[in-house]
Design a protein around this motif. Structure first.
Motif, PDB file in Angstrom:
ATOM      1  N   THR A 161       0.817  -1.208   0.000  1.00  0.00           N
ATOM      2  CA  THR A 161       0.000   0.000   0.000  1.00  0.00           C
ATOM      3  C   THR A 161       0.855   1.264   0.000  1.00  0.00           C
ATOM      4  N   GLN A 162       2.105   1.170   0.483  1.00  0.00           N
ATOM      5  CA  GLN A 162       2.944   2.360   0.443  1.00  0.00           C
ATOM      6  C   GLN A 162       3.812   2.411  -0.789  1.00  0.00           C
ATOM      7  N   GLY A 163       3.816   1.357  -1.561  1.00  0.00           N
ATOM      8  CA  GLY A 163       4.668   1.345  -2.740  1.00  0.00           C
ATOM      9  C   GLY A 163       6.141   1.144  -2.418  1.00  0.00           C
ATOM     10  N   HIS A 164       6.447   0.509  -1.299  1.00  0.00           N
ATOM     11  CA  HIS A 164       7.845   0.253  -0.963  1.00  0.00           C
ATOM     12  C   HIS A 164       8.307  -1.007  -1.666  1.00  0.00           C
ATOM     13  N   LYS A 200       1.031   5.637   6.354  1.00  0.00           N
ATOM     14  CA  LYS A 200       1.309   6.423   5.153  1.00  0.00           C
ATOM     15  C   LYS A 200       2.044   7.715   5.456  1.00  0.00           C
ATOM     16  N   CYS A 244      14.826   3.531  -3.030  1.00  0.00           N
ATOM     17  CA  CYS A 244      13.397   3.203  -3.150  1.00  0.00           C
ATOM     18  C   CYS A 244      12.557   4.271  -2.483  1.00  0.00           C
ATOM     19  N   ASN A 275      10.055   6.971  -4.416  1.00  0.00           N
ATOM     20  CA  ASN A 275       8.646   7.170  -4.074  1.00  0.00           C
ATOM     21  C   ASN A 275       8.355   8.642  -3.838  1.00  0.00           C
ATOM     22  N   GLN A 311      -1.498   4.778  -3.773  1.00  0.00           N
ATOM     23  CA  GLN A 311      -0.761   3.603  -4.249  1.00  0.00           C
ATOM     24  C   GLN A 311      -1.713   2.665  -4.945  1.00  0.00           C
TER      25      GLN A 311
END
Lengths: 343, 441
Positions: free
Chosen positions: A231-234, B347, B401, B405, B441
Motif C-alpha cells: 500500500t505504500q509502494g515500498h 502512510k 526506493c 517514491n 498507491q
C-alpha cells in the motif's frame, strides 16, 4: 481394489444394492433416484431437512440423532444436495479418513486439480452432513485450502477459509489445541487474499477483528509487512519479503507481483530519467528479476529502450511505456472471483 | 394477576395497575394530539415518576402490560406499546435474550403501525391542511425509540450469549423498517417517512461498527442516491452530524481520503458545542486525514482536545525523526488498528523521510553552498544512522526506493544518480506538500 469407481461409462448399475457413483456425476439426483431399487420419484418423506449449508438437521439439539453414513467406497464425485441424503450415499468417518489418505497419495502422484477439487468437495460435504467437527475436519479443509492457494484458485480458497474460521472458533470453544494449531498461518493467508483482491475496507475490518497477540504472530506480521509495503509502494521491502516468503505465501504474492513491478517501473523511470543510461543490473534488482534476459524481455515489452547488448537501459530514449501482458493476467484477480460457497 | 403476582415494595396491586393505566392514558392523550416527541419521551420513561416506572417494569416483566395496552390504546398502537414496554422492562432487568425476543415482536408491530398510519396519510386529502397542524410523519420520534430499543436488546442478548447472532438479525429487521420509510408516499418529502431514513441508517451503522461488519455499509449509502430523499444537510443537525461521522469513517477505511475529510470536517463544525465526547470522536478520525494531507492542526487544538498519539507522531514528522515515528507507531498500533486508521498513520512515513532529507539538504547547503543541490546518498544514510534506524550498509537500494517514491509523489523535485547522489531542483527542491496531490498507491 479400493476405488469405488464403477465403469467409467454410463450404466454400471449392479445387481446388488448400494449405489455406485459414476465419475463426473453431473446428472440431477432425480435421475439417480430412478435407478435405485424400489425408489420412487417423490421426494423423501416429510420436509427436506437439509439446511442452507447442506447440514442434515436432526431433531432439535439432540446429538443422538447424529447422521452416520454407511457408504464404503472411497471416492465419490461431488453433487449438490437438494434432498436429505441416504446413509448409503455418505461415507462414515473411518472411510473418509482412508479417502483422505488416498487423495494425498494421488496428489503426490500428480493427480489433476479438477479431480482433487471434486473429490475434496464431496469429502467436505460428507463431513458436513455428519456434522463432524474435529481436528480431522480442520486437516481436510486446511490441506485443500493449501492446494487451492498453490493453484491460485482464490475463490475456492476463500470458501475453505470461511469454514475454517468457524472450525477454529469451535476448536477454541472446546479447548482443542489440535484444531487450532495452524490458526495463524491461515490468518496470514486471509490477509494476503484481501490485499491481493484489493478489498481495503475488509482488510481493515479483518485487522480490527484480530486480537493484539494474533497480530504479533510471525506469520501474521509477515502478511502485515507485505500489506504495508504494497500500500505504500515500498518495492524494496516488497521484493525482500517476496524473496523470503514460504512457498505458499509466495504463490499468493506472485499474484500482486506484476502490479508492484509495473508501478516500480514507472517510479524508476521518473527517478532515473535524467541519467542517460542505467545498468540493467539495477533494474533486475528493483523489478525483482533474477535473470537478466527476463528483465530485458520485460523492459522491451513495456517499450523501454535498451542498448544492443541489453546491458544498458536507455531511459532518455524511452517514449511511451505500455502495460505488459503479465499485468493484465494478474488484474483479473483484482476485486473479483469470490463465490460464497457451501463447503 | 395482570401484574404476575410479583412481590413489589410499597404499592399494592390495585394501585400498581392504576399507575400503569394512568401512564397508558397519558400515552393515548399524546397520540391523539399527534405529539410524537411526547410519546417517545414517555416510552423512554423520561420524566416518569419512579413509582409508576416500577409498576410498568413489573407489568412488562410479567407481560401483563400487553393486554392493558391493547385495551387502552387504539388500533396498532396497543400491541406496539405493549411489546415496547415488555422489551424495555426485560432489558432493564438484564434479561437480554427475552428483551430481544420481545423486540422482534416490536419490530413487527412497528411495521404494522407504520403501514396503518401511512395508508391513512396516503388516503387523506392533501389539498387541505392536516387537522391538528402536525405533519404526517409526526410519529417518527416514536419509531426512533423503537429502533433504539431493538438495537439495545440485541446488544444485551448477544452479550449474554457471547456471539453476534442477534445483532445480525436486528440488522435485517431494522433494514425492513428502512424499506418502509422509502416507499412511495403522497406526502411531500419533508413530511413523509423519508425523514426517518437518516436516524435508521445511523442505528444500522452503529451495529455494523460494533460487530465489525462493515461491508454492508456501502449499499446503505446508496439509499441517499434516491433523489426524492432530501439531502443530509436538511435533516435535523444531530442526525446529519452522526451520519457524516460514520460515512467519513467508512470512506477512511475505503481509502477515499478527500471525501472522508469533507464529511468529518462538516461533522466537526456542525457538532454541538457542548458535545465534547462527540467532538473528540470526530477528531480521532479527522486528524489522521489532515496529517496525511499535510495540514497540521494548530497547537491550540491539542490544548483543547488532547491526543497524545497524534501529538507525538506530528512531532516525529516535523522533525524528520524516523526512530521516534517508528516507535510511536509500534506503541500505538493497537489503538490505531482498533480505530481503523492504522494504514493512514503508516502512510505518514513518507513525510518523515521527506523532512529528514530536507534537513540533510539544509545541513549540506550550510557546509558547501556551491553543490548544495547534489545530496550524497551517503549523507542520507548517515542521517538515518544518527536517528538510530537500521540501514543497509552494502547498497543504497532501500534509500533509493524511498527517494524514488518521494519523487513520484512530487514531494521532492529531482532525480537519482544511482548509488551516488540525490540531485534536486535548483528552484523548488521540496515543494509544499499541500500543493501536491497525494498519489494513491
Amino acid at each position: 481394489h479400493v476405488s469405488g469407481m464403477s465403469s467409467r461409462g454410463r450404466g454400471g448399475r449392479r445387481g446388488r444394492g448400494g449405489r455406485r457413483w459414476r465419475s463426473r456425476n453431473r446428472h440431477s439426483s432425480s435421475k439417480d433416484k430412478t435407478w435405485r431399487r424400489g425408489a420412487t420419484s417423490r421426494p423423501s418423506h416429510g420436509e427436506t431437512r437439509v439446511d442452507s449449508k447442506g447440514r442434515v438437521a436432526g431433531e432439535a439439539g439432540s446429538a443422538s440423532s447424529q447422521f452416520v453414513g454407511t457408504m464404503q467406497e472411497l471416492e465419490k464425485s461431488y453433487f449438490r444436495l437438494t434432498r436429505k441424503p441416504k446413509p448409503s450415499e455418505v461415507r462414515p468417518l473411518a472411510v473418509l479418513q482412508k479417502t483422505f489418505e488416498l487423495l494425498r497419495r494421488k496428489r503426490a502422484e500428480g493427480a489433476g486439480y479438477e479431480y482433487l477439487s471434486d473429490q475434496y468437495k464431496s469429502l467436505r460435504q460428507d463431513l458436513m452432513i455428519q456434522d463432524i467437527k474435529s481436528p480431522f475436519t480442520v486437516l481436510v479443509y486446511e490441506t485443500f485450502a493449501r492446494i487451492a492457494i498453490e493453484i491460485t484458485d482464490l475463490s475456492e480458497f476463500n470458501q475453505c477459509q470461511a469454514r475454517l474460521k468457524e472450525l477454529y472458533a469451535e476448536g477454541r470453544d472446546r479447548r482443542e489445541p489440535e484444531m487450532v494449531k495452524n490458526y495463524h498461518e491461515f490468518l496470514s493467508y486471509r490477509l494476503l487474499y484481501l490485499l491481493v483482491t484489493s478489498r481495503s475496507m475488509e482488510m481493515m475490518e479483518f485487522l480490527r477483528s484480530l486480537a493484539p497477540k494474533d497480530r504479533k504472530d510471525k506469520q501474521v506480521r509477515f502478511a502485515m509487512d507485505v500489506m504495508i509495503a504494497v500500500t505504500q509502494g515500498h518495492y524494496h521491502a516488497f521484493n525482500r519479503l517476496y524473496n523470503g516468503a514460504t512457498p505458499l505465501v509466495g504463490s499468493v504474492l506472485k499474484i500482486i507481483l506484476p502490479r508492484v513491478r509495473y508501478r516500480t517501473l514507472a517510479k524508476g523511470i521518473k527517478a532515473f530519467r535524467p541519467m542517460r543510461t542505467t545498468k540493467i543490473e539495477m533494474w533486475m534488482r528493483i523489478l525483482n528479476f533474477p535473470k537478466q534476459d527476463e528483465c530485458a524481455a520485460y523492459l522491451a515489452e513495456c517499450g523501454v529502450s535498451l542498448s544492443k547488448d541489453h546491458k544498458e537501459v536507455l531511459l532518455n530514449q524511452t517514449k511511451n511505456v505500455k502495460r505488459p501482458k503479465e499485468l493484465a493476467q494478474a488484474n483479473k484477480h483484482n476485486g473479483g472471483g469470490v463465490v460464497h460457497g457451501l463447503f | 394477576r395482570l401484574l404476575g403476582g410479583l412481590r413489589l415494595s410499597g404499592l399494592n396491586r390495585v394501585s400498581m395497575s392504576q399507575a400503569v393505566g394512568g401512564f397508558l392514558s397519558k400515552v393515548q392523550q399524546h397520540i391523539g394530539r399527534e405529539n410524537g416527541r411526547q410519546v417517545a419521551k414517555l416510552l423512554e420513561m423520561v420524566g416518569v415518576p419512579s413509582g409508576v416506572k416500577q409498576a410498568i417494569r413489573a407489568a412488562g416483566r410479567s407481560k401483563g402490560v400487553v393486554n392493558m395496552a391493547k385495551r387502552q390504546l387504539r388500533g396498532p398502537w396497543g400491541p406496539f406499546v405493549g411489546s415496547y414496554l415488555v422489551s424495555a422492562s426485560m432489558l432493564d432487568a438484564n434479561r437480554g435474550i427475552e428483551a430481544a425476543e420481545a423486540a422482534k415482536d416490536l419490530q413487527k408491530f412497528t411495521i404494522k403501525l407504520m403501514d396503518t398510519l401511512l395508508s391513512a396519510a396516503n388516503n387523506a386529502d392533501w389539498d387541505a391542511p392536516r387537522p391538528g397542524g402536525k405533519p404526517a410523519n409526526w410519529y417518527l420520534p416514536v419509531v426512533n425509540s423503537a429502533v433504539l430499543q431493538l438495537r439495545l436488546s440485541a446488544y444485551a442478548a448477544d452479550d449474554e450469549k457471547g456471539n453476534t447472532d442477534e445483532q445480525r438479525e436486528m440488522l435485517r429487521l431494522i433494514r425492513e423498517l428502512l424499506v418502509c420509510c422509502i416507499r412511495k408516499q403522497k406526502a411531500p418529502p419533508k413530511q413523509s417517512l423519508k425523514m426517518g431514513v437518516v436516524f435508521i441508517v445511523n442505528h444500522i451503522f452503529k451495529i455494523c461498527f460494533r460487530i465489525n461488519l462493515l461491508r454492508m455499509t456501502h449499499d446503505l449509502q446508496r439509499t441517499f442516491a434516491d433523489p426524492s430523499i432530501p439531502k443530509i444537510e436538511e435533516f435535523p443537525k444531530s442526525q446529519a452530524v452522526t451520519y457524516k461521522y460514520f460515512r467519513g469513517r467508512i470512506q477512511l477505511m475505503d481509502e477515499k481520503y478527500s471525501e472522508a475529510e469533507k464529511d468529518l470536517e462538516w461533522a466537526f463544525q456542525h457538532c454541538h458545542k457542548g458535545a465534547r465526547k462527540n467532538k473528540m470522536r470526530i477528531l480521532q478520525y479527522l486528524i489522521p486525514i489532515k496529517l496525511l494531507r499535510s495540514k497540521k492542526p494548530k497547537p491550540r487544538l491539542f490544548q483543547k482536545y488532547p491526543f497524545p498519539q497524534f501529538e507525538v507522531i506530528m512531532k516525529a514528522v516535523q522533525s524528520g525523526d524516523l526512530k521516534m515515528y517508528n516507535d510511536a507507531l509500534m506503541h500505538y498500533e493497537d489503538l490505531f488498528v482498533q480505530q481503523g486508521v492504522f494504514l493512514v498513520m503508516e502512510k505518514l512515513k513518507k513525510f518523515v523521510f521527506r523532512n529528514l532529507i530536507k534537513k540533510v539538504y539544509l545541513t549540506n547547503a550550510s557546509i558547501s553552498d556551491a553543490t548544495k543541490w547534489q545530496i550524497p546518498l551517503l549523507y542520507i544514510r548517515f542521517a538515518l544512522k544518527i536517528c538510530r534506524v537500521e540501514v543497509d550498509e552494502d547498497n543504497f537500494d532501500e534509500i533509493e526506493c524511498m527517494v524514488a517514491n518521494l519523487i513520484y509523489d512530487k514531494l521532492i523535485r529531482g532525480y537519482i544518480a544511482h548509488e551516488r547522489y540525490l540531485v534536486v531542483s535548483k528552484k523548488i527542491p521540496f515543494p509544499d506538500p499541500n500543493a501536491a496531490p497525494t498519489q494513491q498507491q
